[in-house]
Design an enzyme around this catalytic site. Structure first.
Site, PDB file in Angstrom:
ATOM      1  N   LYS A  13       0.647  -1.110   0.027  1.00 20.90           N
ATOM      2  CA  LYS A  13       0.051  -0.166   0.222  1.00 20.90           C
ATOM      3  C   LYS A  13       1.045   1.412  -0.015  1.00 20.90           C
ATOM      4  CE  LYS A  13      -2.499  -1.260   3.684  1.00 20.90           C
ATOM      5  NZ  LYS A  13      -1.865  -1.920   4.403  1.00 20.90           N
ATOM      6  N   ARG A  88      -9.393   1.075   9.242  1.00 26.58           N
ATOM      7  CA  ARG A  88      -8.654  -0.402   8.938  1.00 26.58           C
ATOM      8  C   ARG A  88     -10.227  -0.873   9.833  1.00 26.58           C
ATOM      9  NH1 ARG A  88      -3.401   0.362   9.512  1.00 26.58           N
ATOM     10  NH2 ARG A  88      -2.154  -1.381   9.379  1.00 26.58           N
ATOM     11  N   ARG A 127      12.061  -6.601   5.031  1.00 26.45           N
ATOM     12  CA  ARG A 127      11.342  -4.433   5.013  1.00 26.45           C
ATOM     13  C   ARG A 127      12.763  -4.149   5.603  1.00 26.45           C
ATOM     14  NH1 ARG A 127       5.474  -2.234   4.944  1.00 26.45           N
ATOM     15  NH2 ARG A 127       5.640  -2.860   7.039  1.00 26.45           N
ATOM     16  N   ARG A 135      11.067  -1.707  11.228  1.00 29.80           N
ATOM     17  CA  ARG A 135      10.057  -1.547  12.252  1.00 29.80           C
ATOM     18  C   ARG A 135      10.139  -2.479  13.341  1.00 29.80           C
ATOM     19  NH1 ARG A 135       4.898   0.077   8.334  1.00 29.80           N
ATOM     20  NH2 ARG A 135       4.219  -0.813  10.336  1.00 29.80           N
ATOM     21  N   ARG A 146      -1.074  -9.364  12.973  1.00 33.07           N
ATOM     22  CA  ARG A 146      -1.512  -8.088  12.653  1.00 33.07           C
ATOM     23  C   ARG A 146      -1.735  -8.645  11.490  1.00 33.07           C
ATOM     24  NH1 ARG A 146       4.307  -5.318  10.462  1.00 33.07           N
ATOM     25  NH2 ARG A 146       2.698  -3.895   9.791  1.00 33.07           N
TER      26      ARG A 146
HETATM   27  P1  AMP Z   1       0.904   0.198   9.322  1.00 29.91           P
HETATM   28  O1  AMP Z   1       2.199   1.303   9.133  1.00 29.91           O
HETATM   29  O2  AMP Z   1      -0.497   0.829   8.380  1.00 29.91           O
HETATM   30  O3  AMP Z   1       0.394  -0.566   9.222  1.00 29.91           O
HETATM   31  O4  AMP Z   1       0.443   0.667  10.695  1.00 29.91           O
HETATM   32  C1  AMP Z   1       1.216   0.532  11.566  1.00 29.91           C
HETATM   33  C2  AMP Z   1       0.154   0.241  13.038  1.00 29.91           C
HETATM   34  O5  AMP Z   1      -0.186   1.986  13.499  1.00 29.91           O
HETATM   35  C3  AMP Z   1      -0.698  -0.323  13.170  1.00 29.91           C
HETATM   36  O6  AMP Z   1      -0.472  -1.618  13.822  1.00 29.91           O
HETATM   37  C4  AMP Z   1      -1.337  -0.495  14.638  1.00 29.91           C
HETATM   38  O7  AMP Z   1      -0.987  -0.244  15.171  1.00 29.91           O
HETATM   39  C5  AMP Z   1      -1.389   1.330  14.295  1.00 29.91           C
HETATM   40  N1  AMP Z   1      -2.613   2.277  13.037  1.00 29.91           N
HETATM   41  C6  AMP Z   1      -2.321   1.942  11.819  1.00 29.91           C
HETATM   42  N2  AMP Z   1      -3.257   2.592  11.084  1.00 29.91           N
HETATM   43  C7  AMP Z   1      -5.052   2.539  12.299  1.00 29.91           C
HETATM   44  C8  AMP Z   1      -5.662   2.673  11.186  1.00 29.91           C
HETATM   45  N3  AMP Z   1      -6.629   3.055  11.045  1.00 29.91           N
HETATM   46  N4  AMP Z   1      -6.696   2.303  13.771  1.00 29.91           N
HETATM   47  C9  AMP Z   1      -6.493   1.531  14.111  1.00 29.91           C
HETATM   48  N5  AMP Z   1      -4.953   1.352  14.153  1.00 29.91           N
HETATM   49  C10 AMP Z   1      -3.973   1.892  13.761  1.00 29.91           C
END
Ligand code: AMP
Length: 197
Positions: A13, A88, A127, A135, A146
């Site tokens: 994404k 999400r 990654r 990360r 996740r």
């Molecule tokens: P990402 O970088 O999109 O994988 O997001 C990393 C982490 O941030 C996720 O595993 C969640 O803990 C939190 N997070 C990101 N976007 C959301 C969302 N829309 N709702 C809830 N938690 C989020």
């Protein structure tokens, strides 16, 4: 043009959102990046989010919805935006539509990057950020949780977008350029079917 990119963690994404940002002048809104910035800055939201993120769990919906509402009204989103990592949950998806309606805006297309989940664990294990760092939540055991959280909480929003005729599926296992071209075609289609800038 306003776009949602959906798909499990590691589906690509962020990579595709960055490409759309440079090709179309749309603004990438990555809630993960925004939250990581809050954590790094030690803000109250960051303090609340940190532990949840480390465990691969979600930050509460009201915080996320407010964060998006503030962000999309900033001037750099006027040409349109790409939501990367939001919505999400069902509650986020519904809140987004009603918020956009109030602002006379809408989502033109929802693009789902479909990937093989086993391949994702490997993809995320390798990654790296641009500076070579990694990360904390890309550790295999956190990636598994996740992915479980994605299946339990995010996958159920797909029928909502499917019923509205907005959901388009792309094979995210192809190389980055091929996925990008497929997405270009979908944006063209959305444009032709009458979005208003
Ligand atoms: P990402 O970088 O999109 O994988 O997001 C990393 C982490 O941030 C996720 O595993 C969640 O803990 C939190 N997070 C990101 N976007 C959301 C969302 N829309 N709702 C809830 N938690 C989020």
């Amino acid at each position: 043009m306003n776009v949602i990119l959906l798909g499990p963690p590691g589906a690509g994404k962020g990579t595709q959102a960055k490409r759309l940002e440079s090709h179309y002048g749309l603004k990438q809104i990555s809630t993960g990046d925004m939250l990581r910035a809050e954590v790094a800055a030690g803000t109250p939201i960051g303090l609340q989010a940190r532990e949840l993120m480390e465990k691969g769990q979600f930050v509460p919906d009201p915080i996320m919805v407010q964060m998006i509402e503030n962000r999309i009204t900033e001037a750099d989103c006027a040409q349109g935006f790409i939501l990367d990592g939001f919505p999400r949950t069902e509650s986020q998806a519904f809140a987004l539509d009603s918020m956009l309606k109030r602002k006379n805006l809408k989502i033109d297309v929802v693009i789902l990057l479909e990937v093989d989940e086993e391949a994702l664990v490997e993809r995320l294990a390798g990654r790296q950020n641009d500076d070579g760092s990694r990360r904390a939540d890309d550790k295999p055991e956190v990636v598994r949780s996740r992915l479980e959280v994605y299946q339990a909480q995010t996958a159920p929003i797909l029928p909502y977008y499917e019923q509205g005729g907005r959901l388009k599926r792309v094979d995210g296992m192809q190389d980055v350029g091929t996925v990008g071209k497929h997405i270009d075609g979908l944006l063209k289609e959305a444009k032709a079917s009458g979005y208003e800038a």
